[in-house]
Write an enzyme that holds these catalytic residues in place. Sequence first.
Site, PDB file in Angstrom:
ATOM      1  N   GLU A 115       0.828  -1.208   0.000  1.00 57.54           N
ATOM      2  CA  GLU A 115       0.000   0.000   0.000  1.00 57.54           C
ATOM      3  C   GLU A 115       0.864   1.260   0.000  1.00 57.54           C
ATOM      4  O   GLU A 115       1.062   1.900   1.040  1.00 57.54           O
ATOM      5  CB  GLU A 115      -0.958   0.007   1.196  1.00 57.54           C
ATOM      6  CG  GLU A 115      -2.068  -1.018   1.066  1.00 57.54           C
ATOM      7  CD  GLU A 115      -3.096  -0.928   2.189  1.00 57.54           C
ATOM      8  OE1 GLU A 115      -2.863  -0.196   3.163  1.00 57.54           O
ATOM      9  OE2 GLU A 115      -4.139  -1.602   2.068  1.00 57.54           O
TER      10      GLU A 115
ATOM     11  N   GLU B  22      -6.333  -7.150  -1.389  1.00 53.71           N
ATOM     12  CA  GLU B  22      -6.730  -7.039   0.013  1.00 53.71           C
ATOM     13  C   GLU B  22      -8.014  -6.237   0.128  1.00 53.71           C
ATOM     14  O   GLU B  22      -8.174  -5.205  -0.517  1.00 53.71           O
ATOM     15  CB  GLU B  22      -5.628  -6.347   0.826  1.00 53.71           C
ATOM     16  CG  GLU B  22      -5.982  -6.192   2.304  1.00 53.71           C
ATOM     17  CD  GLU B  22      -4.923  -5.384   3.043  1.00 53.71           C
ATOM     18  OE1 GLU B  22      -3.728  -5.642   2.819  1.00 53.71           O
ATOM     19  OE2 GLU B  22      -5.310  -4.497   3.824  1.00 53.71           O
TER      20      GLU B  22
END
Length: 476
Positions: A302, A394
């Site tokens: 991320e 995710e």
Amino acid sequence: MTSIPRSSRRPLLAAGAVGALALAAAALLPSTDAMAATGCAVTYTTNSWPGGFTANITIQNLGNPVNGWTLGFTFPNSGQRVTQGWSATFQQNGSAVTAQSLDYNGALATGASATIGFNGSWTTANPDPTTFTLNGTTCTGSTTPPTSPPPTSPPPTTPPPPTGTTPVAINGQLRVCGVNLCNQYGRPIQLRGMSTHGLQWFAQCYNDASLDALANDWQADLLRISMYVQEQGYETNPTGFTNQVNNLVDKATARGMYALIDFHTLTPGDPMYNLDRAKTFFAAVSARNAGKKNVIYEITNEPNGVSWSTIKNYAEQVIPVIRANHSDAVVLVGTRGWSSLGVSEGGNSDEIVNNPVRAGNIMYTFHFYAASHKDNYRNEVQRAASRIPLFVSEFGTVTYTGDGAVDSASSTAWLDLLDRLKISYANWTYSDANEGSAAFRPGTCAGGQYAGTANLTASGNFMRNRIRTPDNFPTS
């Protein structure tokens, strides 16, 4: 939208984007300081499927050192086209193809090699090119292993029907086809599965019993192996964490599931902070797992607080490390704003579409947490999905903190969208963490029952019901 803070123990927002390498539109010439190669050898290998093929090319400089090179070759028939290349900039004019070096691989000392490749399409039988030039000099040392049919052979046939029933037995080696993830038959598919939590905290949750339950009771296609780099993760013991990851890859392989290796970076948000660690880690795991058909690599979890150009720069340095060992594996690239396609930092997928990563067989990641990220995020995913390949590596059914109650309505809307678009996903998390996103109740991993519903949380029960519905894996 401003960025959203997240828990130090959880991944945050996510968005995904995926990009295909655009072929150069202008004529390609060697860089001004390139010199004619006085000798060279080329190895060209292919792997074909109905209507398409992948080519991997190794160029060895047998002459004087060069700084910048252009490889030239001609397809034996006009039915072959380069559709997506990596580690070089490709241009095709009729049957003639040129591939120009990039910044990082343009210098070739005497005896040095560079490896490039591309995905292609064909309409007729596809023999390999046999003559190559490097900066205008014919490569008399070239060798072309006979992996493609000769000119008189019929087109390659569809792979034989699968002999097993697991996801990997049916789908085999995956590849990116346009904006889709496709199986060995060239058909778009969707993988559905679960993500581990941090291996430094929840290694006890990933034993034979729990993984048997994931493969057989949940009927999952995918295990995402989440290896944190910071937060008591990889940086504290590179060898130990690398071994943990490889062990879980082996366990997923034994159960016929795909293994997604996640280089789980979150804080700091700049992937360049971990560039050297990433190169070391992916060199090791790609060499160790190069013979497997079920391994996917996620190179940065991320990214946040950095530009798309920074993420792209990182990807274009890490992907060649993987390609050197595992040339046909799918690679996932994180996107800006906690893998939200930039949405959580006020952007969108246009930045990726307009400036894609220069590599082939890649997808872009999107992350979301259903109770926090709703219509505006779904709208951007739907918009981006027709332009770039996406993989939801995710997501959670709860808030972006990883905690709170399950938002069933938003979670259902998200998964219905992903199912319709055939976007693969991994849910956070297959663990007994004391948070709403965990699939199991706290204490389960100390010796409880994994199969069935007795120890599932609300999120675990919701996800088990979704994942257990039949897969749609076309084979013809």
